[in-house]
Scaffold this active site. Structure first.
Site, short mmCIF file in Angstrom:
data_model
loop_
_atom_site.label_atom_id
_atom_site.label_comp_id
_atom_site.label_asym_id
_atom_site.label_seq_id
_atom_site.Cartn_x
_atom_site.Cartn_y
_atom_site.Cartn_z
N ILE A 1 0.85 -1.25 -0.46
CA ILE A 1 0.26 0.07 -0.43
C ILE A 1 1.05 1.72 -0.02
O ILE A 1 0.23 2.22 -0.58
CB ILE A 1 -0.77 -0.34 1.40
N GLY B 1 7.44 4.26 2.82
CA GLY B 1 7.91 5.73 3.85
C GLY B 1 9.68 4.37 4.09
O GLY B 1 9.81 4.14 3.37
N GLU C 1 10.37 4.88 6.49
CA GLU C 1 10.42 4.52 8.13
C GLU C 1 9.80 3.25 8.15
O GLU C 1 10.13 2.00 9.28
CB GLU C 1 10.54 4.98 9.07
N SER C 2 8.52 2.47 7.39
CA SER C 2 8.15 1.35 6.87
C SER C 2 7.06 1.24 5.90
O SER C 2 7.21 2.40 5.10
CB SER C 2 6.61 1.69 7.62
N VAL C 3 7.33 0.20 5.75
CA VAL C 3 6.38 -0.72 4.12
C VAL C 3 5.26 -1.25 4.75
O VAL C 3 5.23 -1.55 5.94
CB VAL C 3 7.29 -1.25 3.53
N VAL C 4 4.15 -0.79 4.09
CA VAL C 4 2.35 -0.99 4.53
C VAL C 4 2.17 -1.88 3.41
O VAL C 4 2.06 -1.47 2.54
CB VAL C 4 1.89 -0.51 4.83
N ASP D 1 2.82 13.48 14.61
CA ASP D 1 2.56 13.30 13.81
C ASP D 1 1.55 13.05 12.99
O ASP D 1 1.58 12.94 11.99
CB ASP D 1 3.63 12.19 13.18
P1 ADP Z 1 4.40 5.97 8.24
O1 ADP Z 1 5.27 6.35 9.13
O2 ADP Z 1 5.29 5.60 6.69
O3 ADP Z 1 4.22 7.20 7.46
P2 ADP Z 1 1.92 5.29 8.17
O4 ADP Z 1 1.89 4.33 9.14
O5 ADP Z 1 1.19 6.31 7.89
O6 ADP Z 1 3.80 4.63 8.21
O7 ADP Z 1 1.58 4.65 6.29
C1 ADP Z 1 1.54 4.35 5.53
C2 ADP Z 1 0.27 4.60 4.58
O8 ADP Z 1 0.07 3.26 4.67
C3 ADP Z 1 -0.79 5.74 5.26
O9 ADP Z 1 -0.42 6.88 4.62
C4 ADP Z 1 -1.66 4.63 4.39
O10 ADP Z 1 -2.10 5.79 2.85
C5 ADP Z 1 -1.76 3.00 5.03
N1 ADP Z 1 -2.02 2.67 5.91
C6 ADP Z 1 -1.33 2.61 7.16
N2 ADP Z 1 -1.60 1.87 7.95
C7 ADP Z 1 -3.25 1.32 8.18
C8 ADP Z 1 -4.66 1.66 7.73
N3 ADP Z 1 -3.73 0.06 9.07
N4 ADP Z 1 -5.15 0.64 7.11
C9 ADP Z 1 -5.24 1.34 5.38
N5 ADP Z 1 -4.03 2.00 4.90
C10 ADP Z 1 -3.26 2.02 5.87
MN MN Z 2 2.71 7.49 7.82
#
Ligand code: ADP
Ligand code: MN
Length: 516
Positions: free
Chosen positions: A259, A262, A264-267, A405
């Site tokens: 999805i 970033g 710091e993370s990959v979702v 944040d």
């Molecule tokens: P980062 O630290 O990389 O910003 P986030 O937790 O904000 O991490 O997640 C990055 C993106 O992934 C979010 O902007 C969102 O679009 C998607 N995302 C994260 N968690 C969820 C979730 N539980 N359901 C749907 N989308 C999510």
């Molecule tokens: Mn974020």
């Protein structure tokens, strides 16, 4: 998945000695005309086991055969191990299924039954264990244990008499070369060779590898759109194995794709599977947040966690890997607090090391849009504003947290309301920089809604006071900030003197009072 009509393998291509020694019921019968998928897989298992043994026996053959391609930047060797482990898990499952069939066949209607339980390889992990250190109890295939130190055999051969095998044994090398084709980039078509007992000579293998390597380079250049390769690279073999285990255990049905990537993370998005325990329900759709294990980006974030007393005692003792896990752990705890307060946010499913599985905000693989990406009607915009004001107060008062944040990037619009995400960096208000973080959050929110045309939106200072209940009277940004820092300083001094963080900020504008 029983009979799939695959013709029986010729007897001489059958299982080797490794198979026979490991298999509790001997070699499969060669009289049947068709065999089950499990049988086919088992033969592959035999090969796999054989390969494994060969690997242990001739560690330096790999280096010799891979020749010039082993460089510092070549990460293939580690994914080699991962591929083997993933395959192994697949085989283990098939193996267990086969065991069960054998068990049934042998026991039949007999009153005395024997059990092959001890031979089983896959054991469901206890999804209740929140202890992040205790990951999947099956230690027999623990991917995290240190690799056995590879000793170079003193002689270039093993065995005795006419059974002697040298490291240059054509068959052994050939099979290994075939298996190693799996290391080539996924786009590189290697056909069915991997599944067959194909013996590639070193020469042919090296030529193929050279080709695959340059193909990979070429296509990497072609795909200037970096997103994908970055996402792929961000997930190291160990993480992929972790994800694979989640699918393999049935907790997740499938991981469909990425999805977001970033810094710091990959979702990832995944469809939920079945829970090992009945009281726990896995959401139909899940988001998997993988905290990146490359530390560069996290260095800037030290201040969030180092000064968070909840993690204070642990911080200094931790190695970088554990610090990353702590981010994931923080996100989990913070989400749980928010969930308990009824704030719309993802629900935690499970935490495994640096991988956090939570409910997916969105539908049918489509994540809910960020507030910055969605165009809301004036009415919805106003509704969103008041909802956020409310959530910020709840977060502060009920959860004892500052998001730290908060902006239109970390708020999703779903089901007609705002959902808060990304709380790994959230801190308690008495964190040495907690109030500064809150002020920054307030500035982001105020600016967004003022620009968005919400006339009722408070300015950042008013919002700060409304959320914190503090009554900072400064009418300009500089003085306001100075007062915030003074409050933080007093809190710090108190901590220095009392060694405990029991401070709460009073709500009437006086200096902080401390509950003891
Ligand atoms: P980062 O630290 O990389 O910003 P986030 O937790 O904000 O991490 O997640 C990055 C993106 O992934 C979010 O902007 C969102 O679009 C998607 N995302 C994260 N968690 C969820 C979730 N539980 N359901 C749907 N989308 C999510
Ligand atoms: Mn974020």
């Amino acid at each position: 998945m029983d009979s799939v009509g695959v013709a029986a393998a010729a007897p001489d291509a059958g299982p080797g000695p490794a198979w026979q020694s490991k298999c509790p019921w001997g070699a499969p019968s060669t009289t049947s005309i068709s065999c089950s998928l499990a049988d086919v897989m088992s033969e592959q298992l035999a090969k796999e086991l054989q390969l494994e043994e060969e690997n242990a026996a001739f560690p330096e053959v790999v280096a010799a055969a891979e020749g010039p391609f082993i460089t510092g930047e070549n990460i293939d060797t580690s994914s080699d191990l991962m591929l083997a482990q993933m395959l192994q898990m697949e085989f283990d499952r098939e193996y267990d299924a086969q065991l069960r069939r054998e068990e049934k066949k042998i026991n039949g209607d007999s009153k005395v039954s024997i059990s092959f339980e001890n031979y089983r390889k896959v054991h469901l992990y206890d999804s209740d264990s929140s202890e992040d250190e205790v990951d999947w109890q099956d230690t027999r295939h623990d991917p995290y244990r240190a690799d056995k130190p590879t000793t170079t055999p003193r002689r270039g051969f093993i065995g005795k008499g006419k059974d002697i095998t040298t490291k240059h044994d054509e068959v052994v090398c050939g099979r290994k070369n075939t298996a190693r084709m799996e290391n080539f980039a996924p786009e590189f078509q290697v056909g069915d060779g991997i599944g067959m007992d194909l013996k590639l000579s070193n020469q042919v293998f090296n030529a193929l590898k050279q080709h695959a390597y340059s193909e990979e380079r070429r296509s990497a250049r072609l795909h200037e759109k970096k997103e994908h390769s970055t996402a792929e690279k961000a997930v190291d073999p160990k993480t992929r194995l972790l994800l694979y285990k989640m699918v393999n255990s049935g907790m997740l049905e499938t991981i469909t794709g990425c999805i977001s990537t970033g810094k710091e993370s990959v979702v990832f998005h995944a469809y939920g599977g079945k829970s090992a325990t009945e009281d726990k329900v896995i959401p139909p759709e899940c988001a998997i947040k993988v905290f990146k294990t490359t530390l560069n980006e996290f260095k800037n974030r030290d201040k969030y966690i180092k000064d968070d007393y909840r993690f204070k005692d642990r911080f200094s003792k931790l190695n970088p890997r554990k610090i990353i896990r702590m981010w994931a752990e923080k996100e989990m705890h913070n989400l749980t607090r928010m969930q308990n307060a009824g704030i719309p946010c993802p629900q935690v499913v499970i935490l495994k090391k640096h991988v956090l599985v939570m409910s997916f905000i969105g539908q049918d693989q489509v994540p809910a849009p960020k507030l910055k990406d969605v165009t809301l009607s004036n009415e919805d915009m106003k509704k969103a504003y008041y909802q956020i004001l409310n959530m910020m107060q709840q977060l502060y008062r009920e959860c004892n947290l500052v998001h730290a944040d908060l902006s239109e990037y970390n708020m999703l619009w779903h089901d007609g309301k705002v959902w808060l995400i990304d709380v790994s960096q959230s801190v308690e208000p008495t964190h040495p920089h907690g109030l500064e973080f809150l002020f920054r959050d307030c500035r982001n929110v105020s600016q967004f809604f003022q620009k968005g045309g919400v006339a009722e939106a408070l300015n950042e200072r008013e919002l700060f006071n409304a959320v914190s209940g503090l009554n900072i009277t400064a009418d300009n940004e500089v003085d306001f900030q100075a007062e915030i820092e003074a409050l933080e300083k007093m809190n710090e001094d108190h901590v220095q003197n009392h060694g405990k963080k029991l401070a709460t900020f009073s709500s009437d504008g006086d200096p902080p009072i401390y509950d003891e």
